[in-house]
Design a protein around this motif. Structure first.
Motif, PDB file in Angstrom:
ATOM      1  N   PRO A 140       0.892  -1.095  -0.069  1.00  0.00           N
ATOM      2  CA  PRO A 140      -0.019   0.090   0.028  1.00  0.00           C
ATOM      3  C   PRO A 140       0.659   1.227   0.111  1.00  0.00           C
ATOM      4  CG  PRO A 140      -0.823  -1.747   1.786  1.00  0.00           C
ATOM      5  CD  PRO A 140       0.415  -2.328   1.056  1.00  0.00           C
ATOM      6  N   LEU A 213      -5.578  -2.406   0.960  1.00  0.00           N
ATOM      7  CA  LEU A 213      -5.258  -1.108   1.345  1.00  0.00           C
ATOM      8  C   LEU A 213      -5.316  -1.212   3.138  1.00  0.00           C
ATOM      9  CD1 LEU A 213      -6.518   1.356  -1.137  1.00  0.00           C
ATOM     10  CD2 LEU A 213      -4.288   0.444  -1.083  1.00  0.00           C
ATOM     11  N   LYS A 214      -4.295  -1.539   3.630  1.00  0.00           N
ATOM     12  CA  LYS A 214      -4.441  -1.384   5.287  1.00  0.00           C
ATOM     13  C   LYS A 214      -3.052  -0.831   5.585  1.00  0.00           C
ATOM     14  CE  LYS A 214      -1.932  -5.927   5.047  1.00  0.00           C
ATOM     15  NZ  LYS A 214      -1.885  -7.325   5.522  1.00  0.00           N
ATOM     16  N   LEU A 215      -3.326  -0.411   7.061  1.00  0.00           N
ATOM     17  CA  LEU A 215      -2.405   0.342   7.958  1.00  0.00           C
ATOM     18  C   LEU A 215      -1.179  -0.627   7.964  1.00  0.00           C
ATOM     19  CD1 LEU A 215      -4.403   2.027  10.653  1.00  0.00           C
ATOM     20  CD2 LEU A 215      -3.578   2.987   8.586  1.00  0.00           C
ATOM     21  N   ASN A 231      -7.341   4.966  12.866  1.00  0.00           N
ATOM     22  CA  ASN A 231      -7.252   3.637  12.104  1.00  0.00           C
ATOM     23  C   ASN A 231      -7.835   3.783  10.647  1.00  0.00           C
ATOM     24  OD1 ASN A 231      -6.515   2.137  14.506  1.00  0.00           O
ATOM     25  ND2 ASN A 231      -8.703   2.828  15.323  1.00  0.00           N
ATOM     26  N   VAL A 233      -7.485   4.335   6.727  1.00  0.00           N
ATOM     27  CA  VAL A 233      -6.185   4.065   6.027  1.00  0.00           C
ATOM     28  C   VAL A 233      -5.826   5.683   5.114  1.00  0.00           C
ATOM     29  CG1 VAL A 233      -5.508   2.889   4.161  1.00  0.00           C
ATOM     30  CG2 VAL A 233      -6.728   1.682   5.573  1.00  0.00           C
ATOM     31  N   GLU A 234      -7.119   6.227   4.717  1.00  0.00           N
ATOM     32  CA  GLU A 234      -6.780   7.584   3.779  1.00  0.00           C
ATOM     33  C   GLU A 234      -6.178   8.558   4.708  1.00  0.00           C
ATOM     34  OE1 GLU A 234      -9.441  10.672   1.391  1.00  0.00           O
ATOM     35  OE2 GLU A 234     -10.250   8.719   1.637  1.00  0.00           O
ATOM     36  N   TYR A 236      -4.559   8.098   7.538  1.00  0.00           N
ATOM     37  CA  TYR A 236      -3.066   7.810   7.812  1.00  0.00           C
ATOM     38  C   TYR A 236      -2.006   8.027   6.548  1.00  0.00           C
ATOM     39  CZ  TYR A 236       0.921   4.694   8.705  1.00  0.00           C
ATOM     40  OH  TYR A 236       2.435   4.514   8.914  1.00  0.00           O
TER      41      TYR A 236
END
Length: 261
Positions: A140, A213-215, A231, A233-234, A236
Protein backbone atom coordinates in the motif's frame (compact mmCIF):
# COMPACT_ATOMS: atom_id res chain seq x y z
CA UNK A 1 32.81 37.87 -24.81
CA UNK A 2 32.71 41.62 -24.15
CA UNK A 3 28.98 41.38 -24.81
CA UNK A 4 28.46 38.50 -22.36
CA UNK A 5 26.05 39.51 -19.58
CA UNK A 6 25.45 36.12 -17.95
CA UNK A 7 26.78 32.62 -17.45
CA UNK A 8 24.97 29.63 -15.96
CA UNK A 9 26.18 26.26 -14.66
CA UNK A 10 25.25 23.77 -11.98
CA UNK A 11 26.38 24.37 -8.41
CA UNK A 12 29.58 22.29 -8.31
CA UNK A 13 32.61 24.14 -6.97
CA UNK A 14 34.64 23.68 -10.18
CA UNK A 15 32.11 25.72 -12.16
CA UNK A 16 30.36 27.92 -9.58
CA UNK A 17 33.15 28.50 -7.04
CA UNK A 18 33.40 32.19 -6.05
CA UNK A 19 37.19 32.06 -5.56
CA UNK A 20 38.63 29.99 -8.42
CA UNK A 21 35.60 28.51 -10.19
CA UNK A 22 35.09 28.90 -13.94
CA UNK A 23 32.46 31.58 -13.42
CA UNK A 24 34.85 33.64 -11.25
CA UNK A 25 37.72 33.34 -13.74
CA UNK A 26 35.45 34.54 -16.55
CA UNK A 27 33.94 37.30 -14.41
CA UNK A 28 37.41 38.61 -13.56
CA UNK A 29 38.04 39.27 -17.26
CA UNK A 30 34.47 40.16 -18.27
CA UNK A 31 32.79 41.90 -15.27
CA UNK A 32 29.36 42.02 -16.96
CA UNK A 33 29.18 38.21 -17.11
CA UNK A 34 27.25 37.57 -13.90
CA UNK A 35 26.85 33.98 -12.71
CA UNK A 36 23.45 32.32 -12.26
CA UNK A 37 22.93 28.82 -10.93
CA UNK A 38 20.99 26.92 -13.65
CA UNK A 39 17.32 27.17 -12.66
CA UNK A 40 16.40 23.75 -14.06
CA UNK A 41 19.28 22.18 -12.13
CA UNK A 42 18.20 23.98 -8.98
CA UNK A 43 14.66 22.63 -9.41
CA UNK A 44 16.13 19.13 -9.75
CA UNK A 45 17.94 19.64 -6.45
CA UNK A 46 14.56 20.47 -4.89
CA UNK A 47 13.26 17.10 -6.09
CA UNK A 48 16.41 15.38 -4.82
CA UNK A 49 15.76 16.88 -1.37
CA UNK A 50 12.72 14.59 -1.22
CA UNK A 51 15.13 11.67 -0.81
CA UNK A 52 15.22 12.60 2.86
CA UNK A 53 11.79 10.93 3.01
CA UNK A 54 12.44 7.20 3.26
CA UNK A 55 9.28 6.24 1.35
CA UNK A 56 10.23 8.46 -1.60
CA UNK A 57 13.81 7.17 -1.58
CA UNK A 58 12.64 3.55 -1.56
CA UNK A 59 10.09 4.16 -4.31
CA UNK A 60 12.68 5.80 -6.59
CA UNK A 61 15.06 2.92 -5.96
CA UNK A 62 12.46 0.31 -6.90
CA UNK A 63 11.41 2.19 -10.04
CA UNK A 64 15.05 2.25 -11.14
CA UNK A 65 15.53 -1.43 -10.34
CA UNK A 66 12.41 -2.64 -12.13
CA UNK A 67 12.97 -0.40 -15.17
CA UNK A 68 16.57 -1.55 -15.57
CA UNK A 69 15.55 -5.19 -15.05
CA UNK A 70 12.91 -5.00 -17.77
CA UNK A 71 14.98 -3.00 -20.28
CA UNK A 72 18.01 -5.31 -19.99
CA UNK A 73 16.24 -8.25 -21.65
CA UNK A 74 14.27 -8.41 -24.90
CA UNK A 75 12.23 -11.33 -23.55
CA UNK A 76 11.32 -9.43 -20.40
CA UNK A 77 10.44 -6.34 -22.46
CA UNK A 78 8.05 -8.41 -24.55
CA UNK A 79 6.24 -9.58 -21.43
CA UNK A 80 6.21 -6.41 -19.33
CA UNK A 81 6.33 -3.75 -22.06
CA UNK A 82 9.01 -1.67 -23.70
CA UNK A 83 7.67 1.82 -23.00
CA UNK A 84 9.60 2.53 -19.83
CA UNK A 85 12.02 5.47 -19.77
CA UNK A 86 15.19 4.85 -17.79
CA UNK A 87 15.25 6.98 -14.64
CA UNK A 88 18.36 9.15 -15.02
CA UNK A 89 19.29 11.61 -12.26
CA UNK A 90 21.09 13.97 -14.67
CA UNK A 91 18.35 14.12 -17.32
CA UNK A 92 15.74 16.08 -15.41
CA UNK A 93 12.80 15.85 -17.82
CA UNK A 94 13.34 12.11 -18.42
CA UNK A 95 13.41 11.57 -14.66
CA UNK A 96 9.91 12.98 -14.27
CA UNK A 97 8.73 11.15 -17.39
CA UNK A 98 10.05 7.84 -16.02
CA UNK A 99 8.02 8.18 -12.81
CA UNK A 100 4.87 9.15 -14.74
CA UNK A 101 5.22 6.27 -17.20
CA UNK A 102 5.80 3.77 -14.39
CA UNK A 103 2.58 4.93 -12.75
CA UNK A 104 0.61 4.80 -16.02
CA UNK A 105 1.82 1.24 -16.74
CA UNK A 106 1.86 0.05 -13.13
CA UNK A 107 -0.85 -2.63 -13.48
CA UNK A 108 0.76 -3.99 -16.66
CA UNK A 109 4.17 -4.06 -14.94
CA UNK A 110 2.78 -6.00 -11.97
CA UNK A 111 1.05 -8.51 -14.23
CA UNK A 112 4.23 -8.92 -16.30
CA UNK A 113 6.42 -9.50 -13.24
CA UNK A 114 3.93 -12.06 -11.95
CA UNK A 115 4.16 -13.92 -15.24
CA UNK A 116 7.99 -13.88 -15.19
CA UNK A 117 8.11 -15.07 -11.56
CA UNK A 118 6.06 -18.15 -12.48
CA UNK A 119 7.41 -18.87 -15.98
CA UNK A 120 9.70 -21.80 -16.67
CA UNK A 121 11.29 -19.78 -19.49
CA UNK A 122 13.45 -18.08 -16.86
CA UNK A 123 15.97 -19.60 -14.45
CA UNK A 124 15.33 -19.79 -10.72
CA UNK A 125 17.59 -16.83 -9.94
CA UNK A 126 15.64 -14.55 -12.30
CA UNK A 127 12.30 -15.78 -10.95
CA UNK A 128 13.45 -15.19 -7.37
CA UNK A 129 14.64 -11.66 -8.13
CA UNK A 130 11.38 -10.93 -9.96
CA UNK A 131 9.35 -12.14 -7.01
CA UNK A 132 11.33 -9.91 -4.62
CA UNK A 133 10.73 -6.84 -6.82
CA UNK A 134 7.07 -7.74 -7.20
CA UNK A 135 6.67 -7.99 -3.43
CA UNK A 136 8.36 -4.61 -2.95
CA UNK A 137 6.16 -2.72 -5.42
CA UNK A 138 2.82 -4.23 -4.35
CA UNK A 139 2.56 -2.69 -0.90
CA UNK A 140 0.00 0.00 0.00
CA UNK A 141 2.78 2.46 0.86
CA UNK A 142 4.48 2.02 -2.53
CA UNK A 143 1.25 2.47 -4.52
CA UNK A 144 0.28 5.59 -2.56
CA UNK A 145 3.68 7.32 -2.79
CA UNK A 146 3.98 6.39 -6.48
CA UNK A 147 0.59 8.00 -7.15
CA UNK A 148 1.61 11.15 -5.27
CA UNK A 149 4.94 11.42 -7.08
CA UNK A 150 3.39 10.80 -10.50
CA UNK A 151 0.84 13.57 -9.97
CA UNK A 152 3.48 16.18 -9.22
CA UNK A 153 6.11 14.84 -11.61
CA UNK A 154 3.88 15.96 -14.47
CA UNK A 155 3.97 19.50 -13.01
CA UNK A 156 7.75 19.43 -12.52
CA UNK A 157 8.30 18.01 -16.01
CA UNK A 158 6.50 20.97 -17.57
CA UNK A 159 8.35 23.59 -15.52
CA UNK A 160 11.73 21.90 -15.99
CA UNK A 161 11.25 21.89 -19.75
CA UNK A 162 10.45 25.62 -19.75
CA UNK A 163 13.47 26.41 -17.57
CA UNK A 164 15.75 24.70 -20.10
CA UNK A 165 14.56 26.90 -22.98
CA UNK A 166 17.37 28.81 -24.71
CA UNK A 167 15.50 32.12 -24.45
CA UNK A 168 14.38 31.88 -20.81
CA UNK A 169 15.31 34.86 -18.64
CA UNK A 170 15.52 35.39 -14.89
CA UNK A 171 12.14 37.11 -14.67
CA UNK A 172 10.34 34.33 -16.55
CA UNK A 173 12.09 31.62 -14.53
CA UNK A 174 11.08 33.35 -11.29
CA UNK A 175 7.44 33.52 -12.43
CA UNK A 176 7.31 29.80 -13.22
CA UNK A 177 8.79 28.90 -9.83
CA UNK A 178 6.39 31.23 -8.01
CA UNK A 179 3.44 29.70 -9.87
CA UNK A 180 4.67 26.21 -8.95
CA UNK A 181 5.09 27.22 -5.31
CA UNK A 182 1.63 28.80 -5.24
CA UNK A 183 0.06 25.62 -6.64
CA UNK A 184 1.81 23.46 -4.03
CA UNK A 185 0.75 25.73 -1.17
CA UNK A 186 -2.87 25.63 -2.36
CA UNK A 187 -2.72 21.83 -2.45
CA UNK A 188 -1.22 21.79 1.05
CA UNK A 189 -3.99 24.02 2.40
CA UNK A 190 -6.60 21.81 0.74
CA UNK A 191 -4.80 18.55 1.43
CA UNK A 192 -7.96 16.60 2.36
CA UNK A 193 -9.66 17.19 -1.00
CA UNK A 194 -6.45 16.86 -3.03
CA UNK A 195 -5.43 13.60 -1.39
CA UNK A 196 -8.94 12.19 -1.60
CA UNK A 197 -8.71 12.43 -5.40
CA UNK A 198 -5.32 10.68 -5.37
CA UNK A 199 -6.53 8.01 -2.95
CA UNK A 200 -9.56 7.20 -5.08
CA UNK A 201 -7.13 6.45 -7.90
CA UNK A 202 -5.07 4.30 -5.53
CA UNK A 203 -8.15 2.27 -4.60
CA UNK A 204 -8.92 1.68 -8.27
CA UNK A 205 -5.36 0.43 -8.92
CA UNK A 206 -5.42 -1.72 -5.78
CA UNK A 207 -8.63 -3.41 -6.92
CA UNK A 208 -7.01 -4.34 -10.24
CA UNK A 209 -4.06 -6.12 -8.59
CA UNK A 210 -6.05 -7.54 -5.61
CA UNK A 211 -4.14 -5.42 -3.10
CA UNK A 212 -5.68 -4.81 0.31
CA UNK A 213 -5.18 -1.22 1.46
CA UNK A 214 -4.38 -1.45 5.14
CA UNK A 215 -2.31 0.31 7.77
CA UNK A 216 1.34 -0.69 8.17
CA UNK A 217 2.19 -2.79 11.19
CA UNK A 218 2.45 -0.76 14.37
CA UNK A 219 4.73 -1.21 17.35
CA UNK A 220 5.00 0.49 20.72
CA UNK A 221 8.50 1.80 19.99
CA UNK A 222 8.56 2.86 16.36
CA UNK A 223 12.04 3.70 15.03
CA UNK A 224 11.81 3.92 11.24
CA UNK A 225 8.48 5.74 10.96
CA UNK A 226 5.97 7.51 13.18
CA UNK A 227 2.79 5.98 14.56
CA UNK A 228 -0.23 8.12 13.66
CA UNK A 229 -3.30 7.99 15.96
CA UNK A 230 -5.86 6.87 13.39
CA UNK A 231 -7.37 3.67 12.09
CA UNK A 232 -8.53 5.25 8.83
CA UNK A 233 -6.23 4.22 5.95
CA UNK A 234 -6.80 7.38 3.92
CA UNK A 235 -6.14 9.69 6.87
CA UNK A 236 -3.04 7.71 7.80
CA UNK A 237 -1.43 7.99 4.36
CA UNK A 238 -2.43 11.64 4.06
CA UNK A 239 -0.66 12.44 7.32
CA UNK A 240 2.33 10.15 6.85
CA UNK A 241 3.05 10.61 3.11
CA UNK A 242 1.10 13.35 1.33
CA UNK A 243 1.58 16.22 3.80
CA UNK A 244 5.32 15.54 4.45
CA UNK A 245 5.86 15.28 0.67
CA UNK A 246 4.28 18.68 -0.02
CA UNK A 247 5.90 20.39 2.96
CA UNK A 248 9.34 19.12 1.95
CA UNK A 249 8.99 20.49 -1.60
CA UNK A 250 7.58 23.84 -0.42
CA UNK A 251 10.36 24.33 2.12
CA UNK A 252 13.06 23.33 -0.38
CA UNK A 253 11.65 25.59 -3.11
CA UNK A 254 11.62 28.58 -0.78
CA UNK A 255 15.19 27.85 0.28
CA UNK A 256 16.77 27.14 -3.12
CA UNK A 257 14.86 29.89 -4.95
CA UNK A 258 15.02 32.54 -2.23
CA UNK A 259 15.60 36.20 -3.15
CA UNK A 260 19.20 35.92 -1.91
CA UNK A 261 19.91 33.07 -4.29
Amino acid sequence: MNKCVGQGYDGCATMAGHISGVQKRINNVYPMANFFHCASHRLNLVINDLNSLAEVRNCIGKIKEVTTFVRDSALRRNIVGSHLTKLCETRFVEKHKSIRQFKDQYVTIVEGLEEISKSNNFNSKTRQRTYEMLTAITTPTFVVILSIMAKYSSKFETVSTVLQAVDVDLQEATKHIQDLLSMLEIDRNNCENRFNTIFNGVKLVASKIDLELKLPRRSIKQVHRENYPTNDVEIYFRQSLFIPYLESIIMSLKDRFSDEK
